[in-house]
Design a protein around this motif. Structure first.
Motif, PDB file in Angstrom:
ATOM      1  N   SER A  61      29.395  47.270  37.078  1.00  0.00           N
ATOM      2  CA  SER A  61      28.876  46.192  38.266  1.00  0.00           C
ATOM      3  C   SER A  61      28.188  45.438  38.449  1.00  0.00           C
ATOM      4  CB  SER A  61      28.450  47.587  39.174  1.00  0.00           C
ATOM      5  OG  SER A  61      27.110  47.841  39.005  1.00  0.00           O
ATOM      6  N   GLY A  62      27.384  44.882  37.111  1.00  0.00           N
ATOM      7  CA  GLY A  62      26.634  44.271  36.936  1.00  0.00           C
ATOM      8  C   GLY A  62      27.292  42.993  36.153  1.00  0.00           C
ATOM      9  N   LYS A  63      28.183  43.425  35.418  1.00  0.00           N
ATOM     10  CA  LYS A  63      29.277  42.337  34.269  1.00  0.00           C
ATOM     11  C   LYS A  63      29.708  41.644  35.318  1.00  0.00           C
ATOM     12  CE  LYS A  63      30.363  41.256  29.394  1.00  0.00           C
ATOM     13  NZ  LYS A  63      31.744  40.329  30.594  1.00  0.00           N
ATOM     14  N   CYS A  64      30.812  42.105  36.231  1.00  0.00           N
ATOM     15  CA  CYS A  64      31.813  41.827  37.118  1.00  0.00           C
ATOM     16  C   CYS A  64      30.674  39.772  37.726  1.00  0.00           C
ATOM     17  CB  CYS A  64      31.914  42.294  38.211  1.00  0.00           C
ATOM     18  SG  CYS A  64      31.376  43.292  39.467  1.00  0.00           S
ATOM     19  N   ILE A  65      29.644  40.921  38.742  1.00  0.00           N
ATOM     20  CA  ILE A  65      29.189  39.854  39.212  1.00  0.00           C
ATOM     21  C   ILE A  65      28.640  38.811  38.415  1.00  0.00           C
ATOM     22  CG2 ILE A  65      26.826  39.140  40.480  1.00  0.00           C
ATOM     23  CD1 ILE A  65      28.352  41.082  42.121  1.00  0.00           C
ATOM     24  N   PHE A  97      39.042  19.938  43.278  1.00  0.00           N
ATOM     25  CA  PHE A  97      39.637  20.265  42.052  1.00  0.00           C
ATOM     26  C   PHE A  97      38.648  21.400  41.563  1.00  0.00           C
ATOM     27  CE2 PHE A  97      41.932  16.125  42.601  1.00  0.00           C
ATOM     28  CZ  PHE A  97      42.407  16.705  41.412  1.00  0.00           C
ATOM     29  N   VAL A  98      36.946  21.124  42.801  1.00  0.00           N
ATOM     30  CA  VAL A  98      36.051  22.159  42.284  1.00  0.00           C
ATOM     31  C   VAL A  98      35.858  22.990  42.571  1.00  0.00           C
ATOM     32  CG1 VAL A  98      33.449  22.149  41.914  1.00  0.00           C
ATOM     33  CG2 VAL A  98      34.741  20.244  41.897  1.00  0.00           C
ATOM     34  N   LEU A  99      36.600  23.045  44.376  1.00  0.00           N
ATOM     35  CA  LEU A  99      36.545  24.517  44.327  1.00  0.00           C
ATOM     36  C   LEU A  99      37.878  25.203  43.958  1.00  0.00           C
ATOM     37  CD1 LEU A  99      36.001  23.586  48.320  1.00  0.00           C
ATOM     38  CD2 LEU A  99      34.727  24.619  46.949  1.00  0.00           C
ATOM     39  N   GLY A 100      39.298  24.408  43.342  1.00  0.00           N
ATOM     40  CA  GLY A 100      40.333  25.160  43.327  1.00  0.00           C
ATOM     41  C   GLY A 100      39.709  25.940  41.782  1.00  0.00           C
ATOM     42  N   GLY A 101      39.055  25.822  41.326  1.00  0.00           N
ATOM     43  CA  GLY A 101      38.355  26.158  40.082  1.00  0.00           C
ATOM     44  C   GLY A 101      37.303  27.170  39.647  1.00  0.00           C
ATOM     45  N   ILE A 102      36.298  27.348  41.121  1.00  0.00           N
ATOM     46  CA  ILE A 102      35.935  28.227  41.841  1.00  0.00           C
ATOM     47  C   ILE A 102      37.110  29.320  42.100  1.00  0.00           C
ATOM     48  CG2 ILE A 102      34.229  29.078  43.122  1.00  0.00           C
ATOM     49  CD1 ILE A 102      32.876  26.436  42.641  1.00  0.00           C
ATOM     50  N   PHE A 103      38.299  29.373  43.214  1.00  0.00           N
ATOM     51  CA  PHE A 103      38.503  30.384  43.745  1.00  0.00           C
ATOM     52  C   PHE A 103      39.640  31.029  42.966  1.00  0.00           C
ATOM     53  CE2 PHE A 103      36.855  28.118  47.750  1.00  0.00           C
ATOM     54  CZ  PHE A 103      36.085  28.940  48.236  1.00  0.00           C
ATOM     55  N   SER A 104      39.737  30.152  41.666  1.00  0.00           N
ATOM     56  CA  SER A 104      40.559  31.419  40.635  1.00  0.00           C
ATOM     57  C   SER A 104      39.872  31.874  39.495  1.00  0.00           C
ATOM     58  CB  SER A 104      41.660  29.915  39.878  1.00  0.00           C
ATOM     59  OG  SER A 104      40.423  29.528  39.068  1.00  0.00           O
ATOM     60  N   GLU A 105      38.529  31.134  39.938  1.00  0.00           N
ATOM     61  CA  GLU A 105      38.007  32.660  39.092  1.00  0.00           C
ATOM     62  C   GLU A 105      37.498  34.010  40.178  1.00  0.00           C
ATOM     63  OE1 GLU A 105      36.936  32.982  36.251  1.00  0.00           O
ATOM     64  OE2 GLU A 105      37.939  30.846  35.509  1.00  0.00           O
ATOM     65  N   PHE A 106      38.035  33.823  41.310  1.00  0.00           N
ATOM     66  CA  PHE A 106      36.848  34.053  42.161  1.00  0.00           C
ATOM     67  C   PHE A 106      38.197  35.241  41.897  1.00  0.00           C
ATOM     68  CE2 PHE A 106      37.527  36.156  46.836  1.00  0.00           C
ATOM     69  CZ  PHE A 106      36.383  36.267  46.813  1.00  0.00           C
ATOM     70  N   ILE A 107      39.459  34.549  42.211  1.00  0.00           N
ATOM     71  CA  ILE A 107      40.457  35.574  42.043  1.00  0.00           C
ATOM     72  C   ILE A 107      40.260  37.052  41.185  1.00  0.00           C
ATOM     73  CG2 ILE A 107      43.192  36.304  41.545  1.00  0.00           C
ATOM     74  CD1 ILE A 107      43.359  33.194  42.975  1.00  0.00           C
ATOM     75  N   ASN A 108      40.399  36.765  40.074  1.00  0.00           N
ATOM     76  CA  ASN A 108      39.522  37.083  39.110  1.00  0.00           C
ATOM     77  C   ASN A 108      38.630  37.418  39.024  1.00  0.00           C
ATOM     78  OD1 ASN A 108      41.321  36.730  36.555  1.00  0.00           O
ATOM     79  ND2 ASN A 108      40.736  34.620  36.124  1.00  0.00           N
ATOM     80  N   PHE A 109      37.284  37.949  39.824  1.00  0.00           N
ATOM     81  CA  PHE A 109      36.787  38.838  40.494  1.00  0.00           C
ATOM     82  C   PHE A 109      37.289  39.807  41.038  1.00  0.00           C
ATOM     83  CE2 PHE A 109      32.989  39.517  43.968  1.00  0.00           C
ATOM     84  CZ  PHE A 109      32.326  39.710  42.955  1.00  0.00           C
ATOM     85  N   ILE A 110      37.831  39.676  42.025  1.00  0.00           N
ATOM     86  CA  ILE A 110      38.591  41.034  42.754  1.00  0.00           C
ATOM     87  C   ILE A 110      39.959  41.444  41.957  1.00  0.00           C
ATOM     88  CG2 ILE A 110      40.361  41.346  44.887  1.00  0.00           C
ATOM     89  CD1 ILE A 110      37.518  39.056  45.563  1.00  0.00           C
ATOM     90  N   ILE A 111      40.185  40.877  41.188  1.00  0.00           N
ATOM     91  CA  ILE A 111      40.976  41.838  40.037  1.00  0.00           C
ATOM     92  C   ILE A 111      39.563  43.592  38.814  1.00  0.00           C
ATOM     93  CG2 ILE A 111      41.999  42.085  37.749  1.00  0.00           C
ATOM     94  CD1 ILE A 111      43.722  39.625  38.872  1.00  0.00           C
ATOM     95  N   THR A 112      38.540  42.363  38.716  1.00  0.00           N
ATOM     96  CA  THR A 112      37.915  43.252  38.146  1.00  0.00           C
ATOM     97  C   THR A 112      37.201  44.230  39.862  1.00  0.00           C
ATOM     98  OG1 THR A 112      37.337  40.950  37.350  1.00  0.00           O
ATOM     99  CG2 THR A 112      35.129  42.841  36.734  1.00  0.00           C
ATOM    100  N   LEU A 113      37.309  43.977  40.471  1.00  0.00           N
ATOM    101  CA  LEU A 113      36.530  45.131  41.935  1.00  0.00           C
ATOM    102  C   LEU A 113      37.382  46.109  41.898  1.00  0.00           C
ATOM    103  CD1 LEU A 113      34.702  42.325  44.455  1.00  0.00           C
ATOM    104  CD2 LEU A 113      33.734  43.787  42.029  1.00  0.00           C
TER     105      LEU A 113
END
Length: 251
Positions: A61-65, A97-113
């Protein structure tokens, strides 16, 4: 070009390129956090197992954040620099481009959740359905914080490449200061008070309260986290808007 279409294309490109050439591909989004969790659980559960109930869930829970903050800001920082050839040749909105980079990592974050929920089921953790939905609050704070910092870092990286190395050192220090794999109560004074100034620890602690412990965090701290994140977001947007027209000249 439609900005929404461009954003979707950048997200897809960033997400796909992360696993390009990998045999397992997107499966690494699942395997990597699981392997790290298993290894660190074996190492640290013997030390903190008696103090932390359900250590695998506590750690993940801490690592994913933290990972979302680290990868989101780092990806955002390099977005303009890595796409300088495109930005020189087209009038594409730079913030996409900045938002695209962040939201691509947000997808990984959802997977981790999703992995976190699976681990909670496997370890028979209690699901507090009255508080779990409110875990969205620290996630919103974290996302605002990442976007604001990401905008600032993307500008700094164009002017000062050394910021990449400084940021990697800073995020490493932040990891150890966020009580990801140890209980906060083992930290002696005065270091304990200093570590409580860490906003990533606030987000992790609030997330754990809602997801793991079924309780509300301190309301004042929760509000302060949201306000701080909003300030960082607004400041990041202001800085980005001020310098984005000068970026192409620097390339």
């Amino acid at each position: 070009m439609n900005q929404r279409f461009l954003l979707e294309e950048i997200i897809n490109k960033n997400f796909a390129s992360k696993y390009k050439g990998s045999v397992l591909g997107i499966m690494w989004s699942v395997l990597k956090p699981l392997l790290i969790m298993i290894i660190l659980t074996i190492i640290f559960s013997t030390l903190f197992g008696s103090k932390i109930n359900n250590y695998p869930v506590y750690f993940l829970s801490g690592k994913c954040i933290y990972d979302f903050f680290n990868l989101g800001t780092t990806t955002a920082m390099n977005c303009l620099k890595n796409n300088q050839n495109i930005l020189k040749q087209t009038p594409a909105p730079k913030h996409i481009f900045v938002l695209g980079g962040i939201f691509s990592e947000f997808i990984n974050f959802i997977i981790t959740l999703i992995i976190l929920i699976v681990v909670m089921i496997v370890t028979k953790a209690h699901f507090f359905f009255t508080t779990i939905p409110f875990a969205i609050l620290p996630i919103i704070s974290l996302l605002m914080m990442i976007i604001g910092i990401g905008f600032i870092l993307s500008i700094l990286c164009v002017y000062y490449t050394d910021i990449q190395h400084l940021w990697s050192v800073f995020t490493l220090m932040l990891m150890y200061a966020s009580a990801i794999f140890y209980p906060m109560d083992i930290i002696p004074e005065p270091y304990h008070s200093y570590m409580l100034l860490n906003p990533i620890f606030w987000v992790i602690n609030q997330f754990r309260n809602f997801m793991l412990w079924g309780s509300w965090p301190n309301i004042i701290t929760l509000i302060n986290t949201i306000l701080l994140s909003a300030i960082i977001l607004v400041f990041g947007i202001i800085v980005f808007k001020k310098f984005e027209k000068k970026i192409t000249i620097k390339f």
